[in-house]
Structure formats: structure tokens, C-alpha cells
Design a protein around this motif. Structure first.
Motif, PDB file in Angstrom:
ATOM      1  N   ARG A 112      39.549  38.255  49.797  1.00 11.46           N
ATOM      2  CA  ARG A 112      38.131  37.895  49.732  1.00 11.46           C
ATOM      3  C   ARG A 112      37.903  36.874  50.830  1.00 11.46           C
ATOM      4  O   ARG A 112      38.469  35.792  50.792  1.00 11.46           O
ATOM      5  CB  ARG A 112      37.838  37.299  48.361  1.00 11.46           C
ATOM      6  CG  ARG A 112      36.385  37.072  48.097  1.00 11.46           C
ATOM      7  CD  ARG A 112      36.176  36.962  46.597  1.00 11.46           C
ATOM      8  NE  ARG A 112      35.020  36.169  46.290  1.00 11.46           N
ATOM      9  CZ  ARG A 112      34.658  35.877  45.045  1.00 11.46           C
ATOM     10  NH1 ARG A 112      35.391  36.293  44.022  1.00 11.46           N
ATOM     11  NH2 ARG A 112      33.579  35.173  44.813  1.00 11.46           N
ATOM     12  N   THR A 136      30.174  40.927  43.318  1.00  6.10           N
ATOM     13  CA  THR A 136      31.420  40.535  43.980  1.00  6.10           C
ATOM     14  C   THR A 136      32.643  40.763  43.104  1.00  6.10           C
ATOM     15  O   THR A 136      33.632  41.358  43.538  1.00  6.10           O
ATOM     16  CB  THR A 136      31.365  39.051  44.375  1.00  6.10           C
ATOM     17  OG1 THR A 136      30.215  38.849  45.166  1.00  6.10           O
ATOM     18  CG2 THR A 136      32.596  38.665  45.151  1.00  6.10           C
ATOM     19  N   VAL A 148      44.369  42.904  49.715  1.00  5.66           N
ATOM     20  CA  VAL A 148      42.916  42.714  49.613  1.00  5.66           C
ATOM     21  C   VAL A 148      42.628  41.224  49.693  1.00  5.66           C
ATOM     22  O   VAL A 148      43.211  40.439  48.957  1.00  5.66           O
ATOM     23  CB  VAL A 148      42.387  43.270  48.274  1.00  5.66           C
ATOM     24  CG1 VAL A 148      40.885  43.031  48.156  1.00  5.66           C
ATOM     25  CG2 VAL A 148      42.702  44.745  48.154  1.00  5.66           C
ATOM     26  N   GLU A 181      35.679  43.261  43.874  1.00  4.07           N
ATOM     27  CA  GLU A 181      37.021  42.718  44.098  1.00  4.07           C
ATOM     28  C   GLU A 181      38.038  43.382  43.164  1.00  4.07           C
ATOM     29  O   GLU A 181      39.112  43.794  43.586  1.00  4.07           O
ATOM     30  CB  GLU A 181      37.016  41.203  43.887  1.00  4.07           C
ATOM     31  CG  GLU A 181      38.395  40.600  44.139  1.00  4.07           C
ATOM     32  CD  GLU A 181      38.375  39.086  44.283  1.00  4.07           C
ATOM     33  OE1 GLU A 181      37.354  38.471  43.937  1.00  4.07           O
ATOM     34  OE2 GLU A 181      39.400  38.542  44.727  1.00  4.07           O
ATOM     35  N   PHE A 241      34.945  41.354  52.177  1.00  2.00           N
ATOM     36  CA  PHE A 241      36.356  41.567  51.861  1.00  2.00           C
ATOM     37  C   PHE A 241      37.068  42.180  53.051  1.00  2.00           C
ATOM     38  O   PHE A 241      36.450  42.863  53.872  1.00  2.00           O
ATOM     39  CB  PHE A 241      36.506  42.526  50.676  1.00  2.00           C
ATOM     40  CG  PHE A 241      35.935  42.008  49.394  1.00  2.00           C
ATOM     41  CD1 PHE A 241      36.714  41.213  48.567  1.00  2.00           C
ATOM     42  CD2 PHE A 241      34.639  42.294  49.025  1.00  2.00           C
ATOM     43  CE1 PHE A 241      36.197  40.713  47.381  1.00  2.00           C
ATOM     44  CE2 PHE A 241      34.107  41.803  47.845  1.00  2.00           C
ATOM     45  CZ  PHE A 241      34.893  41.011  47.018  1.00  2.00           C
TER      46      PHE A 241
END
Lengths: 175, 105
Positions: free
Chosen positions: A8, A153, A6, A157, A95
Motif C-alpha cells: 500500500r 481501500t 502487495v 487491499e 497500491f
């Protein structure tokens, strides 16, 4: 350990363009050099692109330093046409999820059907990511990009990382 | 679980992606109407056991309002149709008649 990472992403430029797609589509294509997307799809190369957000709304993706110029150009191209063009770059976060089983990871968080048949590469879907609204699109096979409001966010996340950590449950592909 | 097809964007939307808007096709009573009519507009709903017309908004998706016809007992969905109408279209009425003959009586 999961194979899905993952990330950002650095905030890129985003413009919301609302209006009749038949009237504003050409101008949007002009600033991105991407085709006008059909319903529920996204076009372009990831840096510059056009996403179909609603029957009267397009999302323009472009590098952050080109937003001001693009807005000026849209204003000139669409002079006299009923439309709304707003810089929303700072209103959203982006993302990227990449790796084998990425469909499974995101499927844990959304009721949208992410099977290969329903959500092929180039497909964009606005949906729910656990408790908040978000948009996801299939950038490549095994890469999904997601945007959400900037105010959520950290929540998104954490959500994505937690989902990725536990690994794919095998909804869409054999483990 | 209720799944409705949004007529604006074509997505099969899960109930959790939608915001309910209550009973559809109400007549909006305003200045000049009787107290009874205004009260009925504000407070009195059919709440039927069976066929029901509702308003929904695709809140987590395209954001558009639309209408749905469904059965409140079985959750069977007879169809969805755009918001820009003051009554259910013919094909929706036909679909309901096929599944629930004589439902209006």
C-alpha cells in the motif's frame, strides 16, 4: 508462497484534469514534465506522471507537497480555457504489486485482458477489481500499480493480498 | 457473456464493466405531447426478439455513454457507435443487413 508482493503506497498527489486534451495537455505536461499520454497509456516516471483516464480526463501524478502549487499553475496556464482541475489526492488509494506472475494475480480480479500483447508496459486501464472500480497500469514488466477510491481501500487491499497469496494460476505465463 | 467495444476509449469492455441504459433512440415526449405519446415514452418498449439498439455506459471505465446494436437471441454484436446521434449510422445498418437480411420487415 507467492512471489508477488502487495504494497500500500504512501498517498501521493493526484489531480484530476478534465477538458479537451488538445487544449489542456500542454499545461498538464508543464506541471509534471511528462509527455501527454495517448489513449489508454500513462507517461512519466511513477513519481510524476500523466495518465489517460477518459477522452476528456487526465490524471496528474505528483508528490503530495507539490499539489497546491501545481493547481495554481494550471489555473494560470488554463485561464480562459474550459477545464476542471481538482485535487483528488485524499480521494484515492494507491497500491503496487511486484513480482513474477503479477499479470496472473491481477487477472484473477478483472475482466480486462492483461496479456503482454493487450497490456504492455505503459498501458493504463480503468476497469473493475472484483466488485469495485479501479485503475491499473503496467509500470514495469512485473510491476502493476493500482488505484481505487479511498472508501474501498481495505476491500481492495484484502482482495489483492488474497489473490497474491494463492499464487499465479498461469493465465499468461507458464508456471 | 457480452463484450462490447467502447467507441469512446476503444476498450473491449466486459458486460460487468458496463451499466445498461435500456432501449436506444427513444423520442423524449414532454409538455405538449399527448397522454398516449407520453405513456409510450415512459413505459412502452419494443423488447424485440432479434435486432435491438441499446444504450450502455462504460461505468467501470471511461464513464461515457454509447450505443450498441446486437441480437437479443444470439447475443451477436453488430457494432457499437457514439452516443451523440439520434439514429443508428449507415455502417451499423449495413452490418445488420449483411447478417440479418430483411430484418426490418
Amino acid at each position: 508462497m507467492s512471489e508477488v508482493t502487495v504494497t500500500r503506497m504512501a498517498p501521493g498527489g493526484m489531480i484530476t484534469l478534465r477538458g479537451d486534451p488538445a487544449e489542456v495537455g500542454a499545461a498538464a505536461a508543464g506541471v509534471t514534465r511528462a509527455e501527454v499520454p495517448g489513449p489508454l497509456t500513462i507517461t512519466g516516471d511513477g513519481v510524476r506522471g500523466l495518465g489517460w483516464m477518459a477522452p476528456d480526463e487526465l490524471l496528474i501524478l505528483l508528490p503530495a507537497d507539490e499539489v497546491a502549487e501545481a493547481l495554481e499553475r494550471l489555473g494560470a496556464d488554463l485561464d480562459g480555457v474550459h477545464h476542471l482541475a481538482v485535487d483528488v489526492s485524499d480521494a484515492r488509494s494507491r497500491f503496487a504489486l511486484e513480482g513474477r506472475g503479477v499479470r496472473d494475480i491481477v487477472q484473477k480480479l478483472t475482466p480486462a485482458d492483461l496479456s503482454e500483447a493487450a497490456f504492455p508496459v505503459g498501458c493504463l486501464r480503468r476497469t473493475r477489481l472484483a466488485q469495485v472500480a479501479g485503475a491499473i497500469w503496467m509500470a514495469e514488466e512485473s510491476r502493476i500499480e493500482a488505484i481505487c477510491f479511498r472508501s474501498v481501500t481495505d476491500y481492495v487491499e484484502t482482495l489483492l493480498r488474497t489473490a497474491a497469496e494463492a499464487g499465479p494460476p498461469g493465465f499468461h505465463a507458464p508456471l | 457473456m457480452l463484450t462490447l467495444r467502447c467507441p469512446a476509449c476503444g476498450v473491449m469492455a466486459d458486460e460487468t464493466e458496463l451499466a445498461p441504459g435500456g432501449e436506444a433512440h427513444l423520442t423524449r415526449e414532454g409538455p405538449g405531447s399527448t397522454d398516449e405519446a407520453f405513456e409510450a415514452y415512459l413505459f412502452l418498449r419494443k423488447n424485440p426478439r432479434g435486432v435491438h439498439f441499446e444504450r450502455w455506459r462504460h461505468a467501470m471505465g471511461c464513464g461515457k455513454w454509447f450505443h450498441a446494436a446486437r441480437c437479443t437471441v444470439t447475443l451477436e454484436v453488430f457494432g457499437t457507435y457514439p452516443a451523440q446521434t439520434s439514429g443508428p449510422p449507415e455502417e451499423i445498418l449495413a452490418a445488420i443487413e449483411a447478417r440479418r437480411p430483411g430484418w426490418q420487415g
